[in-house]
Design an enzyme around this catalytic site. Structure first.
Site, PDB file in Angstrom:
ATOM      1  N   GLY A  30     -17.257   1.392   3.215  1.00 25.86           N
ATOM      2  CA  GLY A  30     -17.637   2.057   4.283  1.00 25.86           C
ATOM      3  C   GLY A  30     -18.102   0.955   5.544  1.00 25.86           C
ATOM      4  O   GLY A  30     -17.641   0.895   6.882  1.00 25.86           O
ATOM      5  N   ARG A  31     -18.866  -0.178   5.134  1.00 27.56           N
ATOM      6  CA  ARG A  31     -19.180  -1.032   6.039  1.00 27.56           C
ATOM      7  C   ARG A  31     -17.951  -1.993   6.251  1.00 27.56           C
ATOM      8  O   ARG A  31     -18.112  -2.975   7.269  1.00 27.56           O
ATOM      9  CB  ARG A  31     -20.340  -2.185   5.316  1.00 27.56           C
ATOM     10  CG  ARG A  31     -20.200  -2.329   4.286  1.00 27.56           C
ATOM     11  CD  ARG A  31     -21.432  -3.096   3.629  1.00 27.56           C
ATOM     12  NE  ARG A  31     -21.294  -3.657   2.390  1.00 27.56           N
ATOM     13  CZ  ARG A  31     -21.511  -2.845   1.226  1.00 27.56           C
ATOM     14  NH1 ARG A  31     -21.591  -1.471   1.531  1.00 27.56           N
ATOM     15  NH2 ARG A  31     -21.396  -3.154  -0.044  1.00 27.56           N
ATOM     16  N   LYS A  86     -16.885   8.668   4.922  1.00 30.02           N
ATOM     17  CA  LYS A  86     -15.830   8.226   3.846  1.00 30.02           C
ATOM     18  C   LYS A  86     -15.814   9.370   2.576  1.00 30.02           C
ATOM     19  O   LYS A  86     -15.012  10.032   2.333  1.00 30.02           O
ATOM     20  CB  LYS A  86     -16.289   6.959   3.478  1.00 30.02           C
ATOM     21  CG  LYS A  86     -15.512   6.518   1.963  1.00 30.02           C
ATOM     22  CD  LYS A  86     -15.704   5.086   1.802  1.00 30.02           C
ATOM     23  CE  LYS A  86     -14.856   4.817   0.178  1.00 30.02           C
ATOM     24  NZ  LYS A  86     -15.212   3.554  -0.200  1.00 30.02           N
ATOM     25  N   GLU A 110     -26.185  -4.709   3.466  1.00 30.76           N
ATOM     26  CA  GLU A 110     -25.811  -3.812   2.323  1.00 30.76           C
ATOM     27  C   GLU A 110     -24.808  -4.645   1.312  1.00 30.76           C
ATOM     28  O   GLU A 110     -24.669  -4.237   0.005  1.00 30.76           O
ATOM     29  CB  GLU A 110     -25.094  -2.677   2.978  1.00 30.76           C
ATOM     30  CG  GLU A 110     -25.141  -1.355   2.191  1.00 30.76           C
ATOM     31  CD  GLU A 110     -24.735  -0.082   2.690  1.00 30.76           C
ATOM     32  OE1 GLU A 110     -23.436   0.131   2.809  1.00 30.76           O
ATOM     33  OE2 GLU A 110     -25.587   0.677   2.918  1.00 30.76           O
ATOM     34  N   LYS A 157     -32.003   8.629  -1.624  1.00 30.30           N
ATOM     35  CA  LYS A 157     -31.406   9.687  -1.351  1.00 30.30           C
ATOM     36  C   LYS A 157     -31.768  10.749  -2.274  1.00 30.30           C
ATOM     37  O   LYS A 157     -32.130  12.050  -1.974  1.00 30.30           O
ATOM     38  CB  LYS A 157     -29.748   9.553  -1.332  1.00 30.30           C
ATOM     39  CG  LYS A 157     -29.223   8.646  -0.256  1.00 30.30           C
ATOM     40  CD  LYS A 157     -27.867   8.750  -0.576  1.00 30.30           C
ATOM     41  CE  LYS A 157     -27.060   7.809   0.661  1.00 30.30           C
ATOM     42  NZ  LYS A 157     -25.680   7.505   0.050  1.00 30.30           N
ATOM     43  N   GLU A 179     -26.686  13.633   6.278  1.00 29.40           N
ATOM     44  CA  GLU A 179     -27.019  13.211   7.869  1.00 29.40           C
ATOM     45  C   GLU A 179     -25.752  13.642   8.549  1.00 29.40           C
ATOM     46  O   GLU A 179     -25.932  14.468   9.577  1.00 29.40           O
ATOM     47  CB  GLU A 179     -27.381  11.862   8.145  1.00 29.40           C
ATOM     48  CG  GLU A 179     -28.762  11.258   7.602  1.00 29.40           C
ATOM     49  CD  GLU A 179     -28.592  10.456   6.187  1.00 29.40           C
ATOM     50  OE1 GLU A 179     -27.615  10.998   5.511  1.00 29.40           O
ATOM     51  OE2 GLU A 179     -29.535   9.718   6.050  1.00 29.40           O
ATOM     52  N   HIS A 201     -37.068 -13.903  25.902  1.00 30.74           N
ATOM     53  CA  HIS A 201     -38.346 -13.506  26.471  1.00 30.74           C
ATOM     54  C   HIS A 201     -39.149 -12.492  25.471  1.00 30.74           C
ATOM     55  O   HIS A 201     -40.063 -11.937  26.020  1.00 30.74           O
ATOM     56  CB  HIS A 201     -38.090 -12.732  27.727  1.00 30.74           C
ATOM     57  CG  HIS A 201     -37.461 -13.564  28.667  1.00 30.74           C
ATOM     58  ND1 HIS A 201     -38.319 -14.431  29.785  1.00 30.74           N
ATOM     59  CD2 HIS A 201     -36.016 -14.050  29.046  1.00 30.74           C
ATOM     60  CE1 HIS A 201     -37.464 -15.116  30.413  1.00 30.74           C
ATOM     61  NE2 HIS A 201     -35.968 -14.772  29.994  1.00 30.74           N
TER      62      HIS A 201
HETATM   63  O1  F6P Z   1     -25.909   5.403   2.216  1.00 29.73           O
HETATM   64  C1  F6P Z   1     -25.388   4.162   2.571  1.00 29.73           C
HETATM   65  C2  F6P Z   1     -23.767   4.397   2.762  1.00 29.73           C
HETATM   66  O2  F6P Z   1     -22.981   5.142   1.748  1.00 29.73           O
HETATM   67  C3  F6P Z   1     -22.988   3.477   3.380  1.00 29.73           C
HETATM   68  O3  F6P Z   1     -22.400   2.693   2.525  1.00 29.73           O
HETATM   69  C4  F6P Z   1     -22.072   4.111   4.247  1.00 29.73           C
HETATM   70  O4  F6P Z   1     -21.466   3.289   5.172  1.00 29.73           O
HETATM   71  C5  F6P Z   1     -23.067   5.162   4.592  1.00 29.73           C
HETATM   72  O5  F6P Z   1     -23.786   5.601   3.676  1.00 29.73           O
HETATM   73  C6  F6P Z   1     -22.013   6.386   5.128  1.00 29.73           C
HETATM   74  O6  F6P Z   1     -21.322   7.289   4.081  1.00 29.73           O
HETATM   75  P1  F6P Z   1     -20.217   7.865   4.428  1.00 29.73           P
HETATM   76  O7  F6P Z   1     -18.988   7.460   5.327  1.00 29.73           O
HETATM   77  O8  F6P Z   1     -19.561   8.451   3.110  1.00 29.73           O
HETATM   78  O9  F6P Z   1     -20.705   9.177   5.133  1.00 29.73           O
END
Ligand code: F6P
Length: 548
Positions: A275-276, A214, A361, A512, A220, A392
């Site tokens: 995002g979620r 987003k 979240e 972060k 990452e 199990h």
């Molecule tokens: O670190 C949490 C977050 O901001 C989430 O809310 C989001 O889904 C995820 O990181 C990834 O964010 P982006 O889509 O901006 O890379």
């Protein structure tokens, strides 16, 4: 100080409706589900509701009609109707980020009008959907080829959080409907193992990367995207290859361009999609590539059917509302701090992980919208595994442990992979587990089986463990959409009553920022002056020494 005399400013726990529920809990605690079912032979059918292809049986909760009445009164007092209307109207209900919350617009049909700041966003949504549809058709049909002219056979989604969990969950859930001569993989972790293991057997010339973010600033995702570009160029040896092997999904065109992806290969969405809450936006491009546009649109229709139900169904039959209120009842009044999500469907194996971000979240918040520390529990912990596997492993604790765990069982009446009587066995286990949890087995029953006295306590099941069962006819794209929307709106209901912002996520920021500083210290050529606490300093020093 809060003016507790004004109902508007009254803390939730001071409201008469909350207090009534707290008092009512005393009565419920003395009741057992065995008695509640014995007293009302129709309870199992009465405490159930159905919508958008999903049947919710909530009769195995520790509730009476009075509990429901009080919960509905609480919802009224918290002006839930206004909150629902405000969300669907596009008000900026995500107050801490000053944003509208309009994932519902992503699945609205073209005939609807939903305005953000006076602009109807539905045509924009459908324009992106149409671009996705055209792109998916070209890739799936072999018309969009790689740089060396080879057909795209592998799609790798690079993203994390909402840019990963929705796509991977939806792909796994709808794998049955996917194009089987294509491979779909999902890379999220900054741990290099994730990327390396996922590409080791793939040909760069046949691989398409979808960089999903987003913000397009997530460490990452950008780190993995750079690794992907290097891997691709190592294999194909030409910068121009990027245009055929990389597409981006983002709200941030500037950063996408900076990364080197042609904006013609970017699929956009908007800041009013969290995002979620984004799996049915362009973030779902991998889903559409896997299952095709028609199935993707069927999934949207499932979301929409549940949206419409949530907006318009009477509260006594409203699935998301009931699920949300029951979650509050279990969490805040019965002291059940976790919800085990137990899909009896192997295709839903990533559903609990997806729900973890959606629920935790969203509702893992400790202050109200006004910034006041809450004096009640908010978001429960969601976790789970598909049945029957969980039986199990951790079910022992749910049946006989000292903590009360609420369970959501999810199952389907028709098998997608019929194999002898295996589906009947699977579903028999689902029904048996919810029955065993609710009714247990008394010491008298255990004794009557001839169990030695010393073993009776060990073999007794107290029962009275609450659960919901969500039953669908068949796991289809439509049903999946309805299921996800059911939980989305249930999360909304909980957050609205707790009076928290379910749509921000400030709690992820501190870690972060610290990681950024720590990464610089770790990679510093000269020994850095460490100013953390003594534990963190020692850990960093040890790591620096050993990594050498
Ligand atoms: O670190 C949490 C977050 O901001 C989430 O809310 C989001 O889904 C995820 O990181 C990834 O964010 P982006 O889509 O901006 O890379």
């Amino acid at each position: 100080m809060r003016d507790s005399a004004s109902p508007e400013r009254q803390s939730l726990s001071e409201r008469p409706q909350w207090r009534s529920l707290a008092r009512h809990r005393g009565q419920i605690e003395r009741l057992h589900l065995r008695e509640l079912f014995a007293a009302d032979p129709s309870r199992g059918e009465r405490l159930a509701a159905e919508a958008a292809g999903l049947y919710l049986d909530y009769s195995k909760n520790r509730i009476t009609d009075e509990t429901l009445r009080l919960l509905l009164e609480l919802a009224e007092a918290c002006r839930l109707r206004d909150r629902i209307d405000a969300m669907f109207r596009g008000d900026r209900i995500n107050t801490t980020e000053r944003r509208a919350v309009l994932h519902a617009a992503l699945r609205a049909p073209p005939s609807e009008r939903i305005a953000v700041d006076g602009r109807d966003v539905v045509p924009d949504v459908h324009a992106v959907l149409d671009r996705m549809t055209a792109f998916a058709a070209r890739v799936r049909g072999g018309e969009w080829t790689g740089h060396s002219g080879r057909r795209i056979r592998n799609v790798i989604n690079i993203g994390i959080g909402g840019s990963d969990l929705g796509p991977v969950m939806a792909y796994e859930a709808l794998r049955h409907y996917s194009q089987r001569d294509m491979t779909f993989r999902f890379v999220s972790n900054v741990d290099g193992t994730d990327f390396s293991e996922n590409v080791r057997d793939l040909e760069p010339g046949e691989t398409l990367f979808i960089i999903c973010s987003k913000t397009f600033t997530t460490l990452e995702t950008l780190t993995n995207a750079r690794a992907a570009r290097a891997w691709c160029l190592r294999g194909l040896g030409d910068e121009k290859a990027v245009a055929r092997h990389f597409v981006a999904v983002s709200t941030n065109a500037d950063e996408v361009a900076k990364f080197g992806i042609d904006l013609d290969n970017m699929f956009g969405f908007w800041d009013w999609v969290g995002g979620r809450y984004s799996m049915e936006s362009a973030i779902g491009l991998s889903t559409m590539l896997a299952i095709g546009a028609e199935n993707f649109r069927a999934m949207l229709s499932g979301f929409y059917a549940m949206d419409e139900h949530f907006r318009s169904a009477p509260w006594t039959h409203n699935l998301p509302l009931l699920l949300g209120l029951l979650a509050i009842w279990n969490n805040d009044f019965l002291d059940a701090p976790t919800v085990a999500v137990l899909p009896y469907d192997q295709y839903l194996k990533r559903f609990p992980a997806y729900l973890q971000q959606l629920t935790m979240e969203s509702n893992g918040k400790h202050v109200t919208l006004d910034g006041e520390r809450v004096d009640y529990q908010t978001g429960p912990i969601y976790w789970g595994e598909p049945g029957t596997n969980g039986q199990h492993s951790f079910f022992q604790l749910i049946h006989q442990g000292t903590r009360l765990i609420a369970c959501d069982f999810i199952g389907f009446c028709q098998a997608l992979n019929p194999l002898g009587d295996q589906h009947d066995l699977l579903m028999a286990n689902l029904f048996a587990q919810s029955e065993a949890l609710a009714f247990g087995k008394t010491a008298g029953e255990v004794k009557a089986e001839g169990t030695p006295d010393d073993l009776v306590p060990h073999r007794t099941f107290e029962g009275n463990r609450p659960s919901n069962t969500i039953l669908g006819e068949r796991l289809t794209p439509h049903t999946l959409g309805a299921l996800v929307a059911l939980y989305e709106h249930s999360v909304f209901v909980q957050g609205a009553i707790w009076n928290i912002d379910s749509f921000d996520q400030w709690g992820v920021e501190l870690g972060k920022a610290l990681a950024k500083r720590t990464a610089a210290e770790i990679s510093s050529a000269i020994d850095p002056v460490l100013a953390h606490d003594s534990s963190t300093n020692a850990l960093i020093r040890r790591y620096r020494n050993l990594r050498k």
